[in-house]
Design an enzyme around this catalytic site. Sequence first.
Site, short mmCIF file in Angstrom:
data_model
loop_
_atom_site.label_atom_id
_atom_site.label_comp_id
_atom_site.label_asym_id
_atom_site.label_seq_id
_atom_site.Cartn_x
_atom_site.Cartn_y
_atom_site.Cartn_z
N GLU A 98 -1.47 0.85 -6.36
CA GLU A 98 -2.37 2.01 -6.44
C GLU A 98 -1.83 3.08 -7.38
O GLU A 98 -2.59 3.95 -7.83
CB GLU A 98 -2.57 2.62 -5.05
CG GLU A 98 -3.25 1.68 -4.06
CD GLU A 98 -3.04 2.13 -2.63
OE1 GLU A 98 -3.91 2.84 -2.10
OE2 GLU A 98 -2.00 1.76 -2.04
N ASN A 132 0.85 -1.18 0.00
CA ASN A 132 0.00 0.00 0.00
C ASN A 132 0.89 1.23 0.00
O ASN A 132 2.04 1.19 0.44
CB ASN A 132 -0.93 -0.01 1.21
CG ASN A 132 -0.19 -0.08 2.54
OD1 ASN A 132 0.79 -0.80 2.68
ND2 ASN A 132 -0.65 0.67 3.52
N HIS A 133 0.36 2.35 -0.51
CA HIS A 133 1.19 3.55 -0.69
C HIS A 133 0.61 4.69 0.15
O HIS A 133 -0.41 5.28 -0.22
CB HIS A 133 1.21 3.93 -2.17
CG HIS A 133 2.43 4.68 -2.59
ND1 HIS A 133 3.46 5.02 -1.74
CD2 HIS A 133 2.81 5.16 -3.82
CE1 HIS A 133 4.40 5.66 -2.39
NE2 HIS A 133 4.03 5.76 -3.66
N VAL A 134 1.26 4.99 1.28
CA VAL A 134 0.68 5.97 2.21
C VAL A 134 1.53 7.21 2.41
O VAL A 134 1.06 8.20 2.98
CB VAL A 134 0.41 5.31 3.58
CG1 VAL A 134 -0.64 4.22 3.45
CG2 VAL A 134 1.68 4.75 4.21
N ASP A 180 7.57 5.49 1.87
CA ASP A 180 7.32 4.07 1.60
C ASP A 180 8.45 3.40 0.83
O ASP A 180 8.89 2.29 1.18
CB ASP A 180 6.00 3.91 0.84
CG ASP A 180 4.81 4.45 1.61
OD1 ASP A 180 4.96 4.70 2.82
OD2 ASP A 180 3.74 4.64 1.00
#
Length: 716
Positions: free
Chosen positions: A107, A38-40, A44
């Site tokens: 994403e 996931n890309h937050v 990252d």
Amino acid sequence: MKFLAKLLFKLFYRVEVRGLENYHAARQSERPILLIANHVSLLDGPLIDLFIPGRTTFMIDSRQIVGLRKWLLKLADYVAVDMLNAMATKHLIKALKAGKQCMIFPEGRITTTGSLMKVYDGTAMVAEKTGAIVVPIHIEGAQFSKFSYLDGTRAAWVRQRWFPKIVLTVLPPKEIAAPADLNGHQKHRYLQNKLFLLMRDNAFYARYQPRSLFAQLVHAADFYDGKGICLNDINQAQMSRKKLIIASKVLGHALEKEIAGQKRVGVLLPNVSGLVATFFALQAYGHTPAMLNFTAGAGPMCSACRTAEVETVVTSRKFVDAMALHAVVDELAKVVRIIFLEDVREQIGGLSKVLGVLRSDSSVPGFYAEPDDEAVVLFTSGSEGAPKGVVLSHANILANIEQVSAMLQMLPHETVFNALPTFHSFGLTAGLLWPLLKGARCFLYPSPLHYQVIPEMAYQVNARYMFGTDTFFTGYARKAHPMDFYNIAAFVAGAERLRPETRQLYADKFGKPIYEGYGVTETSPVLAVNIPQSHKSGTVGQFIPGVEYRLEPVPGIAEGGRLWVKGPNVMKGYLFNDNPGVLVPPKDGWHDTGDIVKVDEEGFVTILGRAKRFAKIAGEMVSLTAVENYINKHSPEGHHAVVSVPDPKRGEQLVLVTDDETLSKQTIKEAARKAGVAEIMIPKTVILVEQVPILGTGKTNYPEVQKIAERHFNGN
């Protein structure tokens, strides 16, 4: 350089890596490795490059190589591509086939909502074409850093910190491949859905940490804003998590003098802050709250107390007076001891409050309760028979909270408006505990039936999420101003079927969708739900992470099957009134929901009806729910319930009980003709009532409807 960077990350962000054994298992396969995450935040890439073994090649959108990211990329291997180009993945495919360890953020961008964004199918196509084994990684904590995009300038906002703790969880490796008979659009759709479900499920498996409910409340106060308001009610009794913990310790100590040694304690309170303090006071001292349905009447409540071996019930004089429950409480007092909170508060002096503040949160016995210990007893609504006690563990409830969080992202400052009673699992888990234990806010309202007041209150408190049944949502829409729900991100409907007319009404009047979900008390309760990233009208969504299911054929029913489920949210077991206090666990962990459902190729679930809500007419099985559906379409403003009664010639016959005076046998026949249904699906009798009976949970009260039909034929 990398050694120094890793040291600084560990020092400032206290980076923790879990599940590295899963990465090493993937290496043993000797296949190309494709990392996904996931890309937050902007952190990252460096986090994965520094803390995941091996030399990783990243696929980066060439338009994103600017500013700080451009400087950070100097420390890593990467392939710059035009993400809008259909051939963008060919460079990564080449690298994987050359034996390189590669990484993609499926994403394609950093989240601006705090939740999973759109997932592109390119990642899955790369994995399939190269035969790579996929190693999922979940990044948690970096979304709260100054390097996330949740600063309010793009979309969502959270209180950002310079150095939040960051956890990387490496999940078991997976293979992604489409069935051989799929091609073109179907194949892309299949792979996209499979990758989305994998990313969604990763969030649950990474976040789920079983502990006691009280320990989770303490953790939430430490991790989120412990001093900010998290709870409010109609009396403006506001509480922070820190204040709630102190109140729980103080009230729990005072109650302990009265209930020491008792395993289960009845709770008879409405949706107010005092209920929450009482709930966690019992949790703090290792007692199990047994949530009593105050709309059920004295008989069912006394039966519930006997079933759960409850010796004491905690309630409030103010509540008893307001609801005129004096006769009910008098009957209860014949089988249990009644404790009024007003009397307990009088015994709490200044010294007790000071000691409550000074006492360590981890010193109370409930903090160390085992995750599999029972946490709460709820009672089935009795919509189809005698109520049973449903025992849920701490692990059951916390699992369901994380399962819901993986589906619907709620940010710490957002407000859930909860008018559903907490004696109902939907109101307890989703409406109350989800926001409290995940850093958000909860506004409690005492009754879901105040159709005119609730929309205005939702407007005043800037509610972001609302839960309800089709019956309740229909009532709110009739009274609400178009602006009342301006801030709502999601209405979530459950407990009964959401009619298409209700969904359309909310789209037309408020410009808002209603996401239909499904659950049962025995599963804490959520089992499936539609969400913005993945929804299909007419279904209740896809199963939540961690749930296994099977469909058993039902004789006479051609489509679908009887749904059985298994997972971490499935109850510890039942308590039956013919064997009080004895827990009966589900066999091998599988629970029979009693619902007839079908599941399509993408995993979307359609409820066809209750197994008990089928009639056998002239040898054919007829779904009573299906009959209600076409009548609802013909008369969307009315409330209709269909039951069956014995018929000497055809086995059973259908009876419609309705509050719509325009309906008759003739109009029902016309509705059936327009719907194109068979003659056996037409009710032979129509009974007009002033109001179709409903339960306090918003469901149709079918036992009472059945009695109305039987009285009609018996001449009473």
